[in-house]
Design an enzyme around this catalytic site. Structure first.
Site, PDB file in Angstrom:
ATOM      1  N   ASP A   1       0.828  -1.206   0.000  1.00  0.00           N
ATOM      2  CA  ASP A   1       0.000   0.000   0.000  1.00  0.00           C
ATOM      3  C   ASP A   1       0.862   1.256   0.000  1.00  0.00           C
ATOM      4  O   ASP A   1       1.963   1.266   0.555  1.00  0.00           O
ATOM      5  CB  ASP A   1      -0.900  -0.019   1.242  1.00  0.00           C
ATOM      6  CG  ASP A   1      -2.077   0.925   1.127  1.00  0.00           C
ATOM      7  OD1 ASP A   1      -2.381   1.381   0.000  1.00  0.00           O
ATOM      8  OD2 ASP A   1      -2.686   1.234   2.159  1.00  0.00           O
TER       9      ASP A   1
ATOM     10  N   HIS B   1       3.094   3.279  -8.874  1.00  0.00           N
ATOM     11  CA  HIS B   1       2.902   1.860  -9.194  1.00  0.00           C
ATOM     12  C   HIS B   1       4.135   1.279  -9.892  1.00  0.00           C
ATOM     13  O   HIS B   1       4.524   0.135  -9.631  1.00  0.00           O
ATOM     14  CB  HIS B   1       1.668   1.688 -10.079  1.00  0.00           C
ATOM     15  CG  HIS B   1       0.386   2.044  -9.389  1.00  0.00           C
ATOM     16  ND1 HIS B   1      -0.002   1.472  -8.203  1.00  0.00           N
ATOM     17  CD2 HIS B   1      -0.603   2.922  -9.722  1.00  0.00           C
ATOM     18  CE1 HIS B   1      -1.172   1.974  -7.826  1.00  0.00           C
ATOM     19  NE2 HIS B   1      -1.546   2.851  -8.736  1.00  0.00           N
TER      20      HIS B   1
ATOM     21  N   THR C   1     -10.576  -6.946  -5.565  1.00  0.00           N
ATOM     22  CA  THR C   1     -11.855  -6.851  -6.269  1.00  0.00           C
ATOM     23  C   THR C   1     -12.447  -5.454  -6.146  1.00  0.00           C
ATOM     24  O   THR C   1     -13.246  -5.035  -6.992  1.00  0.00           O
ATOM     25  CB  THR C   1     -12.853  -7.883  -5.700  1.00  0.00           C
ATOM     26  OG1 THR C   1     -12.883  -7.774  -4.268  1.00  0.00           O
ATOM     27  CG2 THR C   1     -12.448  -9.294  -6.082  1.00  0.00           C
ATOM     28  N   GLU C   2     -12.053  -4.723  -5.109  1.00  0.00           N
ATOM     29  CA  GLU C   2     -12.539  -3.357  -4.922  1.00  0.00           C
ATOM     30  C   GLU C   2     -11.760  -2.326  -5.743  1.00  0.00           C
ATOM     31  O   GLU C   2     -12.238  -1.203  -5.948  1.00  0.00           O
ATOM     32  CB  GLU C   2     -12.480  -2.974  -3.432  1.00  0.00           C
ATOM     33  CG  GLU C   2     -13.463  -3.716  -2.538  1.00  0.00           C
ATOM     34  CD  GLU C   2     -13.038  -5.145  -2.251  1.00  0.00           C
ATOM     35  OE1 GLU C   2     -13.936  -5.995  -2.088  1.00  0.00           O
ATOM     36  OE2 GLU C   2     -11.826  -5.413  -2.220  1.00  0.00           O
TER      37      GLU C   2
ATOM     38  N   LEU D   1      10.962 -20.684  -3.712  1.00  0.00           N
ATOM     39  CA  LEU D   1       9.960 -19.728  -3.223  1.00  0.00           C
ATOM     40  C   LEU D   1       8.721 -19.721  -4.111  1.00  0.00           C
ATOM     41  O   LEU D   1       8.816 -19.647  -5.338  1.00  0.00           O
ATOM     42  CB  LEU D   1      10.562 -18.323  -3.205  1.00  0.00           C
ATOM     43  CG  LEU D   1       9.594 -17.185  -2.828  1.00  0.00           C
ATOM     44  CD1 LEU D   1       9.314 -17.180  -1.339  1.00  0.00           C
ATOM     45  CD2 LEU D   1      10.141 -15.832  -3.294  1.00  0.00           C
TER      46      LEU D   1
ATOM     47  N   SER E   1      -8.430  -4.970   4.715  1.00  0.00           N
ATOM     48  CA  SER E   1      -8.925  -4.667   3.374  1.00  0.00           C
ATOM     49  C   SER E   1      -9.298  -5.915   2.570  1.00  0.00           C
ATOM     50  O   SER E   1      -8.911  -6.061   1.411  1.00  0.00           O
ATOM     51  CB  SER E   1      -7.905  -3.816   2.600  1.00  0.00           C
ATOM     52  OG  SER E   1      -7.725  -2.568   3.231  1.00  0.00           O
TER      53      SER E   1
END
Length: 254
Positions: free
Chosen positions: A34, A51, A80-81, A145, A210
């Site tokens: 975030d 981003h 999804t939000e 990983l 969230s």
């Protein structure tokens, strides 16, 4: 060039004047990445710049996770939000997987990283699906990983899908109601191939989940930091791991 795993001593020195033990590391770390937009705004840049810089951070954290021999890293890349965001921002975010993997996939292959995803893959743009599927296919035989991207992911939707799947199995008499238990629910979740996260990290100062892995983090340790994701480097990651190592995980016991 691909990053290589250096020889690890029993203790790993860090810049924060303490040591990270290699004896008590989390096996699975989940991160809510975030603060990209706020990072960009502070610098007078468009949100897209945040981003893009966040992709560089992903490379750093994956490199450190490989170095420390962690088993899994789940990154909350798009919820999804997040479709509610401006169209131009969403379109840019949907291009990031192909940009990231075009430049980084070979390093993931070379370092035995296996790419996986959770979420409703079918609703992603075709070019995003193609880029992600290519990386999944190219790394399918890797055994190191697990780099798990949560794309178009929502935990409530995940649990609804799991419940519907169980209901269909009961209706078809494949299972009885008394067969429903936590293990069965785990098998129906998107994360059925993973252990639950030992540590959940959220950057940027927000202190909430969230809609991320609500079932899976029931006994995870939480670590919240004010650092925006683009500034969350390897040293910040190690800080989180050191805090994790200071916790006593009792799972309801004494």
């Amino acid at each position: 060039m691909a990053f290589r795993i250096p020889f690890l001593k029993r203790k790993l020195k860090t810049e924060i004047n303490t040591e990270l033990s290699l004896e008590n590391l989390p096996k699975h770390v989940a991160i809510i990445m975030d603060g990209n937009g706020r990072w960009a705004k502070q610098r007078g840049l468009p949100r897209a710049a945040g981003h893009k810089e966040g992709m560089t951070t992903i490379k750093k954290i994956v490199s450190k996770a490989v170095e420390l021999n962690l088993e899994a890293l789940t990154l909350y890349a798009f919820s999804t939000e997040n479709w509610k965001r401006p169209k131009t921002e969403v379109e840019y975010i949907m291009k990031l997987p192909s940009q990231f993997l075009d430049t980084y996939l070979q390093e993931l292959v070379d370092n035995n990283v296996q790419v996986r995803t959770i979420g409703d893959f079918s609703k992603l743009p075709e070019h995003t699906q193609k880029a992600v599927q290519t990386s999944i296919d190219r790394t399918a035989s890797n055994t190191g990983l697990i780099l798990n991207f949560a794309l178009n992911y929502g935990s409530r939707a995940e649990m609804l899908d799991a419940l519907k799947g169980i209901a269909h199995d009961v209706e078809a008499k494949r299972i009885a109601i008394d067969d429903i238990n936590e293990e069965l629910i785990n098998q129906k979740l998107y994360t059925h191939f993973l252990n639950d996260p030992d540590l959940l990290i959220r950057t940027s100062g927000e202190v909430r989940l969230s809609n991320f892995l609500l079932w899976q983090v029931a006994y995870s340790e939480f670590y919240f930091t004010d650092v925006y994701w683009p500034d969350f480097d390897e040293n910040e990651f190690v800080k989180a791991l050191i805090v994790y190592q200071s916790r006593k995980r009792r799972y309801g016991g004494i």
